[in-house]
Design a protein around this motif. Sequence first.
Motif, short mmCIF file in Angstrom:
data_model
loop_
_atom_site.label_atom_id
_atom_site.label_comp_id
_atom_site.label_asym_id
_atom_site.label_seq_id
_atom_site.Cartn_x
_atom_site.Cartn_y
_atom_site.Cartn_z
N LEU A 159 -5.83 2.34 5.93
CA LEU A 159 -4.85 1.64 5.11
C LEU A 159 -3.44 2.10 5.52
O LEU A 159 -3.13 3.28 5.45
CB LEU A 159 -5.09 1.92 3.62
CG LEU A 159 -6.40 1.38 3.06
CD1 LEU A 159 -6.57 1.81 1.60
CD2 LEU A 159 -6.47 -0.14 3.16
N ILE A 180 -3.53 4.41 -3.42
CA ILE A 180 -4.93 4.01 -3.37
C ILE A 180 -5.79 5.26 -3.48
O ILE A 180 -5.65 6.21 -2.69
CB ILE A 180 -5.26 3.27 -2.07
CG1 ILE A 180 -4.37 2.02 -1.92
CG2 ILE A 180 -6.73 2.87 -2.04
CD1 ILE A 180 -4.53 1.00 -3.02
N GLU A 204 -7.09 1.18 -7.21
CA GLU A 204 -5.63 1.27 -7.20
C GLU A 204 -5.16 2.30 -8.22
O GLU A 204 -5.74 2.45 -9.29
CB GLU A 204 -4.99 -0.08 -7.53
CG GLU A 204 -5.38 -1.18 -6.58
CD GLU A 204 -6.48 -2.07 -7.13
OE1 GLU A 204 -6.34 -2.62 -8.23
OE2 GLU A 204 -7.52 -2.17 -6.45
N THR A 229 -2.70 7.21 0.49
CA THR A 229 -4.14 7.26 0.23
C THR A 229 -4.49 8.64 -0.30
O THR A 229 -4.22 9.65 0.37
CB THR A 229 -4.94 6.98 1.52
OG1 THR A 229 -4.57 5.69 2.03
CG2 THR A 229 -6.42 7.00 1.25
N PHE A 247 -0.25 -5.30 0.05
CA PHE A 247 -1.60 -5.12 -0.49
C PHE A 247 -2.46 -6.33 -0.17
O PHE A 247 -2.01 -7.48 -0.20
CB PHE A 247 -1.52 -4.91 -2.01
CG PHE A 247 -2.87 -4.79 -2.66
CD1 PHE A 247 -3.48 -3.55 -2.81
CD2 PHE A 247 -3.56 -5.91 -3.12
CE1 PHE A 247 -4.72 -3.42 -3.40
CE2 PHE A 247 -4.80 -5.80 -3.71
CZ PHE A 247 -5.38 -4.54 -3.86
N MET A 265 -8.64 -3.77 1.57
CA MET A 265 -9.31 -2.74 0.76
C MET A 265 -10.81 -2.73 1.06
O MET A 265 -11.42 -1.66 1.23
CB MET A 265 -9.08 -3.01 -0.72
CG MET A 265 -7.70 -2.64 -1.22
SD MET A 265 -7.60 -0.92 -1.79
CE MET A 265 -8.45 -1.05 -3.37
N GLN A 323 -6.76 -7.51 -0.79
CA GLN A 323 -8.11 -7.17 -1.24
C GLN A 323 -9.07 -7.07 -0.05
O GLN A 323 -9.92 -6.18 0.00
CB GLN A 323 -8.63 -8.20 -2.23
CG GLN A 323 -10.02 -7.91 -2.75
CD GLN A 323 -10.12 -6.58 -3.47
OE1 GLN A 323 -9.38 -6.34 -4.41
NE2 GLN A 323 -11.03 -5.72 -3.05
N PHE A 330 0.83 -1.20 0.00
CA PHE A 330 0.00 0.00 0.00
C PHE A 330 0.86 1.25 0.00
O PHE A 330 1.83 1.36 0.77
CB PHE A 330 -0.92 0.03 1.22
CG PHE A 330 -2.09 -0.90 1.13
CD1 PHE A 330 -3.04 -0.75 0.14
CD2 PHE A 330 -2.24 -1.93 2.05
CE1 PHE A 330 -4.14 -1.60 0.06
CE2 PHE A 330 -3.32 -2.78 1.98
CZ PHE A 330 -4.28 -2.62 0.98
N LEU A 334 -13.00 2.70 -3.75
CA LEU A 334 -11.55 2.58 -3.63
C LEU A 334 -10.99 1.89 -4.87
O LEU A 334 -11.49 0.83 -5.27
CB LEU A 334 -11.16 1.76 -2.39
CG LEU A 334 -10.98 2.53 -1.07
CD1 LEU A 334 -12.31 3.13 -0.62
CD2 LEU A 334 -10.38 1.64 0.00
#
Length: 591
Positions: A213, A256, A244, A194, A219, A224, A221, A191, A242
Amino acid sequence: MAFALASALPSLALDRLDFTVSSGGDAVEKAVRGASLLLAQQTDGATDAQDMFAAARSDYARILGALYAEGHYSAVIHILIDGREAAGIAPLDAPSRIGTITVRVDPGPQFAFSTTRIAPLAGGTKLPEGFAPGQPARAGVVEDAAGAAILAWREAGHARAKTTRQDILANHANARLSADIALDPGPELRFGPTIVTGAKRMEVQRIIKIAGLRQGERFSQSEMDRAAQRLRRSGVFSSVTLTEGERLTADGLLPINVAVAEQKPRRYSIGAEAATIDGLSLTGYWLHRNLLGGGERLKIDAEITNIGSGVSGVDYALGFTLDRPATFSPDTTASLSAKIGHLDEVDYAADFAKAGLSLTHYLSDSLTIRAGVAYEYIDGSDPGGDFRFRNLSLPLGATWDRRDNTTDAHKGFYLDATVKPFLGLGTTGSGVRLTFDARGYRSFGAKDGVTLAVRFQGGAILGSDLLETPRDDLFFSGGGGTVRGQPYRSLGVSVTRGFGPAFMIGGTHMLAGSAEVRTRITEKIGIVGFVDAGQIGVDGFDGVLSDWHAGAGLGLRYETGFGPIRLDVAAPVGGDTGDGVQVYIGLGQSF
């Protein structure tokens, strides 16, 4: 001029639509008919020639997609408009009148998988059970298998996993389908920053903190998804998305993008519920979703209950709650609350005040735990004289909610438990108050039109003597929350103080159970049969001083889109605390 006149003439309605599926069984025929736009328009009455011609041309692809989903890849579809194949009629030569449409569908054999291969797979990938040689080769299974494989790579940090080759080959001679899919996991990513767009009144840094995050973590899912749920749970936003970023940062991190749309900051609500003996209850609240710009939610609520009750006076209360999300952790909400009011109950009248601070931690979307500290004060009188109770408490609790719908559940369960140790001040006793509430739902029959719902609830107060326990902590039974058909708070415990007269207060132990059978008559109207029972005691759940009662009845439900309107009519069937019929009206199922 002739063309203009022709265009102005109305298209004549369809005379007849014949629809035949020659094989495949009920499931295939249901899927084909469900996909047909022709049948849908006939049901809706939209049968003019232009609409039906357009629907006929669309139905080839729609029906073929439905057959692929059932594993039929050699189907023959004919759609004849007055004897002419619809696919062969040019759009500019569309008929101005249609008499008969004939649809003939031969699904052909159902194909089975011969080869099922997806590679490479991330460790622990779980593919659909149906994606295996010899299983029916439904198109959706192939899509689900590819999706599951990509999701497993994304969960392992490979945010840019994708398919690079899909070889799907149908062998019509032996009705077999080969599926060979190649994946490219891409690099493992972490990550990055943001980046928030769409914020107006909400502080960007608070949005980042609520999302939770952590820059530099691998990373995932599921992380997320949790970040999106945290933002939605705040109640500030009408939409949260959200995605990528397309380019990595200079140090190889994945940005993100968080796109939000804020709701209107203020909201209010007014509600009412009525029962024959309980009387009328009015409730309302005013809500500010983003009081200080950091997602703080202020709720001011008021209630007036037992208006016109035949057995007690009017109760009223005013309170506020201030919630702050992402306190100490992204999944922890802090709450400050206070409430004052007056109670005019069957057994006593009193003024009360409460204040507390609590923390709620979301372990998942369905499981929460909470802890806090509270001060409670109540000053009043009963037939035995005046009383005053004061205590400090440490309420603890957990809620596990797996219902499919909170106002009209058809499946799932709900469990809630609380433990409240309290320290009495002055003449107030000390002890612990325990409660539980368990509900379960199961639906069956055509379109799950019948729902069986059950509820068990109970409580106990340990360590504190009956007359030293705050009156609003004691347990009663009777009325809409426990036993319908019995008067409100009609089952308690008879006590005396000194040489005074006997009077009734709540008990230190309570058990109650309810069962309902809910049936749908139409899409909007339902009928419910129910039975409730409750028990109150002092020396345990089955001691000498315990007593019980029960009620049963029928109910009517009308679906509004935001919960059913409830009308219940009930009468006593056990115990000696009431007689006659009682009526309850409210919004949402009884539990």
